[in-house]
Design a protein around this motif. Structure first.
Motif, PDB file in Angstrom:
ATOM      1  N   SER B  54       0.838  -1.205   0.000  1.00  0.00           N
ATOM      2  CA  SER B  54       0.000   0.000   0.000  1.00  0.00           C
ATOM      3  C   SER B  54       0.871   1.252   0.000  1.00  0.00           C
ATOM      4  N   GLN B  55       1.996   1.198   0.708  1.00  0.00           N
ATOM      5  CA  GLN B  55       2.899   2.354   0.706  1.00  0.00           C
ATOM      6  C   GLN B  55       3.477   2.582  -0.691  1.00  0.00           C
ATOM      7  N   ALA B  56       3.781   1.484  -1.374  1.00  0.00           N
ATOM      8  CA  ALA B  56       4.343   1.620  -2.714  1.00  0.00           C
ATOM      9  C   ALA B  56       3.325   2.270  -3.657  1.00  0.00           C
ATOM     10  N   ILE B  57       2.048   1.908  -3.515  1.00  0.00           N
ATOM     11  CA  ILE B  57       1.035   2.481  -4.404  1.00  0.00           C
ATOM     12  C   ILE B  57       0.915   3.986  -4.177  1.00  0.00           C
ATOM     13  N   MET B  58       1.084   4.409  -2.910  1.00  0.00           N
ATOM     14  CA  MET B  58       0.998   5.831  -2.610  1.00  0.00           C
ATOM     15  C   MET B  58       2.343   6.530  -2.805  1.00  0.00           C
ATOM     16  N   GLY B  59       3.377   5.786  -3.125  1.00  0.00           N
ATOM     17  CA  GLY B  59       4.708   6.387  -3.218  1.00  0.00           C
ATOM     18  C   GLY B  59       5.229   6.793  -1.853  1.00  0.00           C
ATOM     19  N   LEU B  60       4.809   6.073  -0.826  1.00  0.00           N
ATOM     20  CA  LEU B  60       5.154   6.456   0.546  1.00  0.00           C
ATOM     21  C   LEU B  60       6.125   5.480   1.186  1.00  0.00           C
ATOM     22  N   LEU B  61       6.861   4.722   0.361  1.00  0.00           N
ATOM     23  CA  LEU B  61       7.787   3.745   0.946  1.00  0.00           C
ATOM     24  C   LEU B  61       8.807   4.450   1.840  1.00  0.00           C
ATOM     25  N   PRO B  62       9.189   3.811   2.951  1.00  0.00           N
ATOM     26  CA  PRO B  62      10.254   4.395   3.767  1.00  0.00           C
ATOM     27  C   PRO B  62      11.535   4.512   2.943  1.00  0.00           C
ATOM     28  N   LYS B  63      12.468   5.344   3.438  1.00  0.00           N
ATOM     29  CA  LYS B  63      13.657   5.619   2.630  1.00  0.00           C
ATOM     30  C   LYS B  63      14.460   4.368   2.330  1.00  0.00           C
ATOM     31  N   VAL B  80      -8.798  12.915 -19.137  1.00  0.00           N
ATOM     32  CA  VAL B  80      -9.524  13.535 -20.249  1.00  0.00           C
ATOM     33  C   VAL B  80      -9.193  12.874 -21.574  1.00  0.00           C
ATOM     34  N   ASP B  81      -7.900  12.689 -21.824  1.00  0.00           N
ATOM     35  CA  ASP B  81      -7.517  12.218 -23.157  1.00  0.00           C
ATOM     36  C   ASP B  81      -7.594  10.700 -23.284  1.00  0.00           C
ATOM     37  N   GLY B  82      -7.956  10.024 -22.201  1.00  0.00           N
ATOM     38  CA  GLY B  82      -8.042   8.574 -22.281  1.00  0.00           C
ATOM     39  C   GLY B  82      -6.705   7.932 -22.576  1.00  0.00           C
ATOM     40  N   GLY B  83      -5.656   8.565 -22.157  1.00  0.00           N
ATOM     41  CA  GLY B  83      -4.303   8.100 -22.475  1.00  0.00           C
ATOM     42  C   GLY B  83      -3.893   6.885 -21.660  1.00  0.00           C
ATOM     43  N   GLU B  84      -2.619   6.639 -21.705  1.00  0.00           N
ATOM     44  CA  GLU B  84      -2.074   5.458 -21.053  1.00  0.00           C
ATOM     45  C   GLU B  84      -2.181   5.587 -19.539  1.00  0.00           C
ATOM     46  N   PRO B  85      -2.329   4.459 -18.827  1.00  0.00           N
ATOM     47  CA  PRO B  85      -2.295   4.513 -17.363  1.00  0.00           C
ATOM     48  C   PRO B  85      -0.909   4.962 -16.873  1.00  0.00           C
ATOM     49  N   VAL B  86      -0.883   5.563 -15.677  1.00  0.00           N
ATOM     50  CA  VAL B  86       0.384   6.014 -15.103  1.00  0.00           C
ATOM     51  C   VAL B  86       1.038   4.848 -14.380  1.00  0.00           C
ATOM     52  N   ASP B  87       2.339   4.690 -14.575  1.00  0.00           N
ATOM     53  CA  ASP B  87       3.065   3.683 -13.799  1.00  0.00           C
ATOM     54  C   ASP B  87       3.673   4.352 -12.567  1.00  0.00           C
ATOM     55  N   ILE B  88       3.009   4.151 -11.440  1.00  0.00           N
ATOM     56  CA  ILE B  88       3.441   4.818 -10.210  1.00  0.00           C
ATOM     57  C   ILE B  88       4.840   4.369  -9.804  1.00  0.00           C
ATOM     58  N   ALA B  89       5.184   3.130 -10.158  1.00  0.00           N
ATOM     59  CA  ALA B  89       6.490   2.608  -9.767  1.00  0.00           C
ATOM     60  C   ALA B  89       7.623   3.428 -10.373  1.00  0.00           C
ATOM     61  N   ARG B  90       7.354   4.137 -11.485  1.00  0.00           N
ATOM     62  CA  ARG B  90       8.426   4.890 -12.146  1.00  0.00           C
ATOM     63  C   ARG B  90       8.463   6.358 -11.714  1.00  0.00           C
ATOM     64  N   LEU B  91       7.433   6.825 -11.006  1.00  0.00           N
ATOM     65  CA  LEU B  91       7.398   8.249 -10.670  1.00  0.00           C
ATOM     66  C   LEU B  91       8.472   8.571  -9.637  1.00  0.00           C
TER      67      LEU B  91
END
Lengths: 331, 638
Positions: B54-63, B80-91
């Protein structure tokens, strides 16, 4: 809240009363007093003491009366602003302290400001970059500052300033302004001198402050509400300022109580080494010569400042922290 | 099931933690999905990696943690544009994109509603902050939107609530405030990490109900992280079971509960105490460790033999009569008068027979812990009596002092809730268990050490662990150490104050079985305090229900669960979520206002301002209920 304030003020009265009694007792516990020291010293130098003057002073200041009565005379004087008479300087205590108090306050406040300005950013950086090289370096630096005694640092400064630049950095102003009245030249001279004692006295304070800021902030940074704030999408810097830093301030505010007395007493040893015209050396000298009104009134002044300082920090805490305001303290 | 699009898709996710001794893989190739508008439950024990996901999905992993592989694809339905899904793992960590998703499109609530809110900011401030971050709001608008949200999550006076601080609210209200904060921007996905674990069962039912209704109002998906299969059965459309960072089984709630395939899931279901257990049926712990009681038994048998010769079996070992305890009230307002004294325990009477286990059930604040402390004399009672009788004649516990009081201390011992804070981290296990023996000068040092070693085997721990410190043990093992310490002085009665509520389901089963075995073999008597009805049902023979400091009902366990008489007991039983799809929680009948508030009880149980008007009424079979003296008994049974 109001009831809390009133109660706090009421408690101050007996506290001050007891402190004054303790100060008076301790000073009077000594088997000798200023006059016997004075006479003994003159006799040691083979001079004849002016016994009639001594007798007059003794009578004037009630030394023929029992100690309890003398105590009440002293406290009574304090209450309407009569701090007594310095036998050593042959001046009222008020005039002896006079100028020195302002200079002390100037040095101390500059020191405190210096400490905060340096220590807070470093402490915050250390805490947010825990275990990084910068953290290790800065904490070590702070530790060094903490470990080196003030007076030693002052001696080193003086020595190298003299050896390298041929400068004498002692004092708080150029000698010609010492007993001169206030002028632009005097102000400039003071400002030119004040940064050296500030730097020296501030080093240790900075070291200690870095450590407390870092430790307190580190503890707050692990708290769950920080995660909550991140989960809201808040920018990390704004999180830091609004939540953990705000809560880490509590320690800092409760510290104000101990700052006030040190503002006035100044760093005595450094002041002696650098021959600063502050109150610290005065107090030490007064205690050495048993100049009892000067010493007693001075100590009483410090005690009052401590108690007022604690009161201020308690009130500030109650205003800043709703948990104290609404739950515990206001009970 | 391909007709509903997936809002979240986790593909082969791997998360590792950088530790001093090297990298540790915490999540190892996990894949699952969250369909639009549905609830997916992520189930597992502590340490299984469910919170880390769950932390990974929120980008809240500990350091120390980082995503070492895989994708977290978030497909925002509002795009809006119906574009590609965001890959949170890469943000990038704490970058602009992830901060836009956090709080804006994905909301999160946590287990501890107290520590999750800042103690020095008003809840209105904290909720409105989330709103301002993600939506352009005109100056005056923020407050009214926030108050509307507070009303939506069930604050009765949102205007006042806006200016309240977290510590002024009860646990349930705090969690509602957290929900308001997570949902104020109408996110597409809500991640709820153990949202009700810290709450009482009736409050849990309310919060779960609220989450369901908000889900249908706002059309969001929920990722529910929990270890409570009862909650899962009532909330989830799909279930993902995770163990040691790997998925054991995944499927619809129907498949998971009706046809569990994987042995781990089967074991998890078997470890859970439930109400329709047959008498004598045992929980099967996932990893059973049985103790060796033989060495402790020999000393115990002697004491038992001495007692049985003198004791009459009919006299209770402990009789509590009209016990009362009040605390000074809080002052209200600036110059307000001190409020009336808060009654924590009021007119409580009960008896415990030798060898029995009496369960004491109540919500937080009901006074159940105070009763335990009063019997231990950790706090002083205002009035009432506690009579202890171990066969050598009755002893008035509250009047004991001096050497007699010291001797009495050995007869009653306590097991505490928190296995972490109840063991000193600076003492070895040997010293912890030996300390009571030293205090009471029992035996020579070598005898004491031998006894400690025997106790260790009795609770199923290795004797070689004696020189270790508590931190090297797991929660369940620590609780065993606490039990060994309680047994050291060979007590007659043990007060167990929520001994398993801090433990995982599987460990809970181990500890409960251990307590049962000890009771049977050593002839112990328990006062078992808990808020978990299923646990009490498993271990206790009789159960007393406590509300607002009074015992409202007391009955043998079968009777209490089959035919509860008191409104409060009924509400309590209704609010327990069963890990069984055929027994769904009746969310409509769940008392949405406080079940412990007498105003919501049937009239025959209300005291109308006079506590003395209620008397215990015997319904037969040892079933006693607190009701008005004038009421006919038949009305109560109906």
């Amino acid at each position: 809240m109001l009831r809390y304030l009133i109660r706090r003020f009421m408690i101050m009265i007996p506290t001050l009363f007891f402190t004054s009694a303790i100060i008076f007792t301790v000073i009077n516990l000594s088997p000798t007093d200023y006059f016997s020291n004075y006479v003994a010293e003159l006799q040691a130098q083979g001079e004849k003491a002016d016994m009639s003057r001594v007798e007059f002073l003794k009578r004037e200041y009630g030394f023929d009366k029992p100690p309890v009565e003398r105590y009440f005379l002293w406290v009574g004087g304090l209450l309407h602003g009569d701090y007594g008479y310095s036998f050593e300087y042959q001046l009222p205590v008020k005039d002896v302290v006079g100028d020195r108090l302002y200079l002390t306050i100037l040095v101390s406040f500059s020191t405190i400001l210096f400490t905060w300005l340096i220590a807070f950013p470093i402490g915050i950086y250390s805490a947010t970059h825990q275990y990084s090289w910068a953290d290790y370096g800065l904490t070590t630096l702070g530790l060094l500052g903490l470990a080196i005694p003030h007076f030693l640092l002052a001696l080193l400064f003086m020595y190298f300033a003299n050896v390298w630049f041929g400068l004498s950095i002692g004092g708080l102003m150029d000698p010609q302004y010492l007993n001169a009245s206030m002028s632009w030249g005097k102000v400039r001279s003071v400002l030119a001198h004040v940064w050296i004692p500030v730097l020296i006295i501030g080093t240790a304070g900075t070291g200690a402050m870095i450590r407390t800021v870092r430790a307190n902030l580190l503890e707050e940074l692990q708290k769950q509400y920080v995660t909550t704030a991140r989960a809201k999408g808040l920018h990390p810097f704004r999180i830091l300022i609004k939540y953990p830093l705000r809560l880490a301030m509590n320690f800092f505010i409760s510290d104000i109580g101990s700052i006030l007395p040190s503002v006035v007493s100044g760093a005595e040893l450094v002041a002696i080494v650098l021959s600063l015209q502050t109150t610290g050396p005065l107090l030490i000298h007064a205690l050495q010569t048993q100049d009892m009104y000067l010493a007693g009134s001075f100590l009483m002044f410090l005690a009052t400042l401590t108690i007022v300082g604690v009161l201020i920090s308690d009130i500030a805490l109650a205003f800043l922290d709703p948990r104290i305001r609404l739950q515990g303290g206001a009970r | 099931m391909s007709e509903t699009p997936d809002i979240l898709r986790v593909n082969q996710l791997r998360i590792s933690f950088q530790l001093q001794r090297g990298a540790l893989d915490v999540v190892r190739g996990v894949s699952f999905r969250v369909p639009l508008g549905k609830t997916v439950a992520l189930v597992g024990e502590s340490g299984s990696g469910k919170t880390v996901i769950s932390q990974a999905i929120m980008g809240l992993l500990p350091k120390a943690g980082s995503i070492s592989g895989g994708q977290i694809l978030f497909d925002d339905p509002l795009k809006v544009d119906g574009g590609e899904p965001v890959d949170i793992a890469r943000l990038p960590r704490d970058g602009r994109e992830i901060r836009h998703l956090r709080g804006g499109r994905i909301g999160m609530i946590f287990q501890e509603p107290m520590s999750s809110l800042s103690p020095v900011h008003t809840i209105g401030n904290q909720i409105e902050e989330a709103l301002r971050l993600h939506r352009p709001i005109k100056a005056g608008e923020g407050r009214s939107i926030t108050e509307a949200m507070l009303e939506m999550v069930g604050f009765k006076n949102p205007h006042r609530a806006y200016r309240q601080y977290a510590f002024e609210l009860s646990g349930g209200l705090r969690q509602r405030a957290m929900l308001a904060m997570a949902l104020i921007c109408h996110p597409a996905l809500l991640i709820a990490d153990e949202p009700t674990t810290a709450l009482d069962v009736t409050i849990q039912a309310q919060v779960l109900n609220l989450m369901r209704s908000l889900q249908s109002d706002l059309g969001m998906s929920i990722l529910l992280i929990t270890h409570d299969l009862g909650v899962v059965a009532n909330m989830a459309d799909e279930v993902v079971v995770i163990y040691h960072g790997e998925i054991m089984e995944a499927g619809s709630a129907n498949d998971i509960f009706r046809h569990p395939q994987h042995p781990y899931l089967k074991a998890l279901l078997a470890a859970l105490p439930h109400f329709d257990m047959k008498p004598g049926e045992r929980l099967t712990a996932l990893r059973d460790t049985s103790g060796d009681l033989a060495p402790v038994m020999t000393s115990r048998r002697q004491t038992l033999a001495e007692q049985t010769s003198t004791a009459q079996p009919s006299t209770p070992i402990l009789a509590v009569n009209n016990l009362r305890k009040t605390y000074p009230g809080k002052r209200s307002g600036i110059l307000g008068k001190r409020a009336e004294r808060v009654v924590a325990v009021s007119d409580v009477s009960f008896e415990i027979k030798r060898g029995e286990c009496l369960g004491l059930v109540g919500e937080s604040g009901s006074g159940k812990t105070s009763i335990g402390k009063l019997i231990m004399r950790a706090i002083k009672a205002d009035s009432g009596s506690v009579v202890f009788n171990n066969g050598s004649g009755p002893v008035d516990v509250l009047a004991l002092h001096g050497p007699a009081g010291r001797r009495f201390r050995t007869a009653i011992q306590m097991i505490f809730q928190d296995p972490v804070s109840s063991l000193s981290p600076r003492m070895t296990v040997l010293n912890i268990i030996r300390e009571p023996l030293e205090i009471h000068n029992q035996g020579s040092p070598s005898e004491q050490t031998a006894r400690v070693a025997d106790l260790m085997s009795a609770v199923g721990l290795d004797r070689r662990f004696l020189n270790r410190y508590p931190h090297s043990f797991s929660g369940g093992q620590r609780q065993r150490i606490g039990i060994a310490r309680a047994l050291a002085l060979d007590p007659e009665l043990i007060i167990c104050d929520e001994p398993v509520s801090a433990l995982d389901v599987s460990v809970q089963a181990q500890v409960l079985n251990l307590l049962k075995d000890l009771q049977r073999e050593l002839g112990l008597t328990y006062l078992f305090i808990s808020h978990n009805l299923a646990v009490v049902d498993y271990i206790a023979q009789r159960i007393a229900v406590l509300a607002n400091g009074r015992i409202v009902e007391i009955a043998p366990r079968g009777v209490l669960f089959r035919s509860p008489a008191h409104s409060y007991t009924q509400a309590l039983l209704k609010a327990v979520p069963f890990p069984d799809l055929d027994h769904p929680l009746d969310f409509t009948s769940v008392a949405l206002r406080g079940a412990s508030n007498p105003k919501n009880w049937a009239p025959q149980f209300q005291d109308e301002g006079d506590p003395a008007s209620l008397t215990p009424i015997d319904l037969g079979q040892g079933h006693i209920v607190l009701a008005r003296a004038t009421i006919d008994r038949k009305e109560l049974v109906a």
